[in-house]
Design a protein around this motif. Structure first.
Motif, PDB file in Angstrom:
ATOM      1  N   GLY A 293       0.801  -1.215   0.000  1.00  0.00           N
ATOM      2  CA  GLY A 293       0.000   0.000   0.000  1.00  0.00           C
ATOM      3  C   GLY A 293       0.836   1.267   0.000  1.00  0.00           C
ATOM      4  O   GLY A 293       0.293   2.379  -0.039  1.00  0.00           O
ATOM      5  N   GLY A 294       2.177   1.105   0.049  1.00  0.00           N
ATOM      6  CA  GLY A 294       3.064   2.258   0.003  1.00  0.00           C
ATOM      7  C   GLY A 294       3.015   2.954  -1.342  1.00  0.00           C
ATOM      8  O   GLY A 294       2.628   2.374  -2.369  1.00  0.00           O
ATOM      9  N   SER A 295       3.421   4.194  -1.356  1.00  0.00           N
ATOM     10  CA  SER A 295       3.290   5.045  -2.546  1.00  0.00           C
ATOM     11  C   SER A 295       4.647   5.363  -3.159  1.00  0.00           C
ATOM     12  O   SER A 295       5.608   5.652  -2.442  1.00  0.00           O
ATOM     13  N   PHE A 296       4.709   5.289  -4.472  1.00  0.00           N
ATOM     14  CA  PHE A 296       5.856   5.839  -5.199  1.00  0.00           C
ATOM     15  C   PHE A 296       5.333   6.952  -6.087  1.00  0.00           C
ATOM     16  O   PHE A 296       4.567   6.718  -7.028  1.00  0.00           O
ATOM     17  N   THR A 297       5.717   8.175  -5.761  1.00  0.00           N
ATOM     18  CA  THR A 297       5.306   9.358  -6.516  1.00  0.00           C
ATOM     19  C   THR A 297       6.510   9.897  -7.264  1.00  0.00           C
ATOM     20  O   THR A 297       7.579  10.080  -6.676  1.00  0.00           O
ATOM     21  N   GLN A 340       2.839   1.797 -18.290  1.00  0.00           N
ATOM     22  CA  GLN A 340       2.880   0.348 -18.480  1.00  0.00           C
ATOM     23  C   GLN A 340       4.037  -0.296 -17.729  1.00  0.00           C
ATOM     24  O   GLN A 340       3.913  -1.436 -17.251  1.00  0.00           O
ATOM     25  N   ALA A 341       5.154   0.402 -17.592  1.00  0.00           N
ATOM     26  CA  ALA A 341       6.302  -0.167 -16.867  1.00  0.00           C
ATOM     27  C   ALA A 341       5.931  -0.482 -15.427  1.00  0.00           C
ATOM     28  O   ALA A 341       6.356  -1.511 -14.870  1.00  0.00           O
ATOM     29  N   PHE A 342       5.125   0.355 -14.798  1.00  0.00           N
ATOM     30  CA  PHE A 342       4.750   0.131 -13.401  1.00  0.00           C
ATOM     31  C   PHE A 342       3.579  -0.829 -13.276  1.00  0.00           C
ATOM     32  O   PHE A 342       3.558  -1.671 -12.372  1.00  0.00           O
ATOM     33  N   LEU A 343       2.610  -0.719 -14.165  1.00  0.00           N
ATOM     34  CA  LEU A 343       1.488  -1.649 -14.106  1.00  0.00           C
ATOM     35  C   LEU A 343       1.956  -3.087 -14.314  1.00  0.00           C
ATOM     36  O   LEU A 343       1.418  -4.023 -13.707  1.00  0.00           O
ATOM     37  N   ALA A 344       2.968  -3.271 -15.138  1.00  0.00           N
ATOM     38  CA  ALA A 344       3.489  -4.606 -15.410  1.00  0.00           C
ATOM     39  C   ALA A 344       4.326  -5.165 -14.264  1.00  0.00           C
ATOM     40  O   ALA A 344       4.696  -6.338 -14.280  1.00  0.00           O
ATOM     41  N   ASN A 345       4.611  -4.330 -13.264  1.00  0.00           N
ATOM     42  CA  ASN A 345       5.447  -4.765 -12.146  1.00  0.00           C
ATOM     43  C   ASN A 345       4.727  -4.702 -10.808  1.00  0.00           C
ATOM     44  O   ASN A 345       5.357  -4.508  -9.765  1.00  0.00           O
ATOM     45  N   GLY A 346       3.407  -4.872 -10.836  1.00  0.00           N
ATOM     46  CA  GLY A 346       2.672  -5.017  -9.593  1.00  0.00           C
ATOM     47  C   GLY A 346       2.211  -3.737  -8.937  1.00  0.00           C
ATOM     48  O   GLY A 346       1.755  -3.765  -7.790  1.00  0.00           O
ATOM     49  N   PHE A 347       2.326  -2.614  -9.610  1.00  0.00           N
ATOM     50  CA  PHE A 347       1.859  -1.346  -9.057  1.00  0.00           C
ATOM     51  C   PHE A 347       0.475  -1.018  -9.639  1.00  0.00           C
ATOM     52  O   PHE A 347       0.122  -1.471 -10.734  1.00  0.00           O
ATOM     53  N   SER A 348      -0.265  -0.193  -8.947  1.00  0.00           N
ATOM     54  CA  SER A 348      -1.515   0.342  -9.475  1.00  0.00           C
ATOM     55  C   SER A 348      -1.439   1.868  -9.474  1.00  0.00           C
ATOM     56  O   SER A 348      -0.837   2.470  -8.570  1.00  0.00           O
ATOM     57  N   LEU A 349      -2.003   2.485 -10.491  1.00  0.00           N
ATOM     58  CA  LEU A 349      -1.964   3.942 -10.622  1.00  0.00           C
ATOM     59  C   LEU A 349      -3.108   4.544  -9.814  1.00  0.00           C
ATOM     60  O   LEU A 349      -4.275   4.279 -10.081  1.00  0.00           O
ATOM     61  N   LYS A 350      -2.756   5.376  -8.818  1.00  0.00           N
ATOM     62  CA  LYS A 350      -3.753   5.978  -7.947  1.00  0.00           C
ATOM     63  C   LYS A 350      -4.017   7.439  -8.287  1.00  0.00           C
ATOM     64  O   LYS A 350      -5.078   7.967  -7.998  1.00  0.00           O
ATOM     65  N   TRP A 351      -3.034   8.093  -8.853  1.00  0.00           N
ATOM     66  CA  TRP A 351      -3.234   9.505  -9.194  1.00  0.00           C
ATOM     67  C   TRP A 351      -2.318   9.882 -10.354  1.00  0.00           C
ATOM     68  O   TRP A 351      -1.203   9.377 -10.480  1.00  0.00           O
ATOM     69  N   GLU A 353      -1.564  13.597 -12.742  1.00  0.00           N
ATOM     70  CA  GLU A 353      -1.937  15.002 -12.932  1.00  0.00           C
ATOM     71  C   GLU A 353      -0.915  15.715 -13.800  1.00  0.00           C
ATOM     72  O   GLU A 353       0.293  15.560 -13.616  1.00  0.00           O
ATOM     73  N   GLU A 354      -1.423  16.485 -14.757  1.00  0.00           N
ATOM     74  CA  GLU A 354      -0.568  17.374 -15.532  1.00  0.00           C
ATOM     75  C   GLU A 354      -0.451  18.691 -14.771  1.00  0.00           C
ATOM     76  O   GLU A 354      -1.443  19.224 -14.281  1.00  0.00           O
ATOM     77  N   VAL A 355       0.764  19.192 -14.679  1.00  0.00           N
ATOM     78  CA  VAL A 355       1.055  20.309 -13.778  1.00  0.00           C
ATOM     79  C   VAL A 355       1.249  21.594 -14.577  1.00  0.00           C
ATOM     80  O   VAL A 355       2.118  21.671 -15.453  1.00  0.00           O
ATOM     81  N   ILE A 380       2.799  14.417 -12.811  1.00  0.00           N
ATOM     82  CA  ILE A 380       3.063  13.704 -11.569  1.00  0.00           C
ATOM     83  C   ILE A 380       2.229  12.430 -11.549  1.00  0.00           C
ATOM     84  O   ILE A 380       1.060  12.420 -11.941  1.00  0.00           O
ATOM     85  N   TYR A 381       2.872  11.342 -11.153  1.00  0.00           N
ATOM     86  CA  TYR A 381       2.248  10.022 -11.084  1.00  0.00           C
ATOM     87  C   TYR A 381       2.339   9.534  -9.645  1.00  0.00           C
ATOM     88  O   TYR A 381       3.358   9.707  -8.989  1.00  0.00           O
ATOM     89  N   ASP A 382       1.273   8.868  -9.183  1.00  0.00           N
ATOM     90  CA  ASP A 382       1.291   8.227  -7.866  1.00  0.00           C
ATOM     91  C   ASP A 382       0.916   6.763  -8.069  1.00  0.00           C
ATOM     92  O   ASP A 382      -0.231   6.442  -8.375  1.00  0.00           O
ATOM     93  N   PHE A 383       1.911   5.882  -7.899  1.00  0.00           N
ATOM     94  CA  PHE A 383       1.688   4.447  -7.990  1.00  0.00           C
ATOM     95  C   PHE A 383       1.727   3.836  -6.587  1.00  0.00           C
ATOM     96  O   PHE A 383       2.493   4.274  -5.733  1.00  0.00           O
ATOM     97  N   ARG A 384       0.912   2.817  -6.373  1.00  0.00           N
ATOM     98  CA  ARG A 384       0.873   2.160  -5.068  1.00  0.00           C
ATOM     99  C   ARG A 384       1.238   0.674  -5.221  1.00  0.00           C
ATOM    100  O   ARG A 384       0.927   0.048  -6.236  1.00  0.00           O
ATOM    101  N   MET A 385       1.878   0.170  -4.181  1.00  0.00           N
ATOM    102  CA  MET A 385       2.187  -1.267  -4.129  1.00  0.00           C
ATOM    103  C   MET A 385       0.941  -2.031  -3.716  1.00  0.00           C
ATOM    104  O   MET A 385       0.372  -1.780  -2.655  1.00  0.00           O
ATOM    105  N   ASP A 386       0.487  -2.945  -4.541  1.00  0.00           N
ATOM    106  CA  ASP A 386      -0.698  -3.750  -4.224  1.00  0.00           C
ATOM    107  C   ASP A 386      -0.349  -4.858  -3.226  1.00  0.00           C
ATOM    108  O   ASP A 386       0.774  -5.297  -3.138  1.00  0.00           O
TER     109      ASP A 386
END
Length: 386
Positions: A293-297, A340-351, A353-355, A380-386
């Motif tokens: 559930g940790g975040s990588f932003t 796709q690089a993160f979705l393919a490695n067990g992360f889910s995109l939570k947020w 935003e174009e800044v 900015i991307y916020d991916f979470r560990m499922d």
């Protein structure tokens, strides 16, 4: 017979002091340009049609490598305003033709022109355009004679290294956005890491919101600066992030929030061919240290609009895109490649935003502020560990 490539646009420039209109001829693919008066503009068309106009011709060297002012400076590579052009050159027909070919306004042949678009083979390779890594490295080394590490700090931070400069888009856009973003997501009791932290500015910002923060960067001189500005709940270590085992000192499943800014791009488009840093190693280390559930932003330059030229009236900006998927000068992965690089490695995109630039113009130019208000220069991307 010289040819006129299909990559040329002509931009009118009103010159009040001369009570005249002159023109910027811009090759949007090579980003080279030449200023011409009406007679010289007509002569370009004559040369491209096999006619032989007689000179002399009035021209101005309008090209400048504007990235020397910073990575977020006007990337159009044009001298602005027109009054900065200086005195015109008076060229004979042959001199004029040579100048046009040098700036790729006219070309000898399509085959020869196509060979221009490739990676530089060395710092001294002036034939090929190269990507932004190549161009900046060549310019800093050969023209400015400046250490790239020192240049990077100077173009983003104030001389005392405690603040982001407020006279460019780092301060007006990135700094202001991240203050708001961290405030809503980071708090006391959290464990945070800043990967590729540079001089530690954003690691210290996260610490100011209460997180126990660790900043990691391979450059020992950056880490020394970071430690000098660190609050009690921030620490910094030299670490070659993105190599195998680089995060071994961090306990598995111990990190709530991981952050990276303007650095993930290098795992997709490395500076050198023998770079040991790989996306595979980076993702494996990141997955190990994050809590469930940790975040990588991460905040990265926008793949569509970063380094796109700032054209048009200051209050009515437009740009011209010359590449996206198949990069020649660009170094930023597409949105699809990142996600796709993160979705393919067990992360889910939570947020996501174009800044854009906010309402505070500070001391940036009108052109910079208006462009960044219309076209996002960061994502900015916020991916979470499922």
């Amino acid at each position: 017979m010289p040819q006129l490539p299909k990559d040329i646009i002509a931009l009118p420039e009103v010159w009040p002091e001369r009570n005249d209109v002159v023109w910027t001829l811009l090759n949007v693919m090579t980003r080279t340009s030449l200023g011409v008066d009406r007679q010289a503009l007509s002569a370009v068309l004559d040369l491209a049609q096999g006619r032989n106009p007689s000179g002399p011709f009035q021209v101005w060297d309008t090209y400048r490598f504007s990235n020397e002012d910073g990575l977020l400076a006007d990337p159009s590579r044009l001298k602005r305003p027109v009054s900065a052009w200086g005195a015109p050159l008076s060229l004979s027909r042959d001199e004029f033709l040579a100048k046009l070919k040098k700036n790729h306004i006219l070309i000898e042949s399509e085959d020869e022109y196509r060979d221009v678009f490739g990676r530089k083979k060395s710092l001294l390779d002036h034939k090929r355009v190269g990507n932004l890594h190549d161009q900046l490295g060549s310019f800093l080394t050969l023209s400015l004679r400046e250490d790239p590490a020192a240049w990077w700090i100077n173009q983003k931070f104030t001389p005392d290294r405690t603040s982001v400069r407020d006279d460019n888009l780092y301060g007006v856009v990135q700094e202001q956005f991240l203050k708001r973003y961290f405030q809503g997501r980071i708090g006391k009791g959290m464990s945070a890491i800043d990967l590729g932290c540079g001089i530690g500015h954003y690691a210290n910002m996260m610490a100011s919101y209460g997180a126990d923060t660790l900043g990691l960067d391979p450059d020992a001189s950056y880490i020394e600066i970071a430690r000098g500005n660190a609050p009690a709940n921030a620490r910094f270590e030299v670490c070659d992030v993105g190599t195998k085992g680089s995060l071994d000192k961090i306990l598995a499943g111990s990190v709530d929030f991981a952050f990276m800014s303007d650095a993930l791009q290098f795992y997709f488009v490395p500076i050198g061919k023998a770079d040991p840093h790989t996306l595979e190693h980076f993702l494996a280390e990141l997955k190990r240290v994050l809590k469930k559930g940790g975040s990588f932003t991460f905040m990265e330059p926008h793949p569509a609009f970063y380094q796109a030229p700032w054209l048009g009236d200051e209050n009515r900006p437009f740009t011209i895109k010359t590449e996206y998927r198949n990069r020649v000068q660009g170094i930023i992965p597409t949105l699809q490649e990142y996600i796709q690089a993160f979705l393919a490695n067990g992360f889910s995109l939570k947020w996501f935003e174009e800044v854009y630039a906010g309402p505070d113009q500070a001391r940036t130019s009108t052109r910079a502020y208006r462009f960044a208000s219309e076209f996002p220069l960061w994502v900015i991307y916020d991916f979470r560990m499922d």
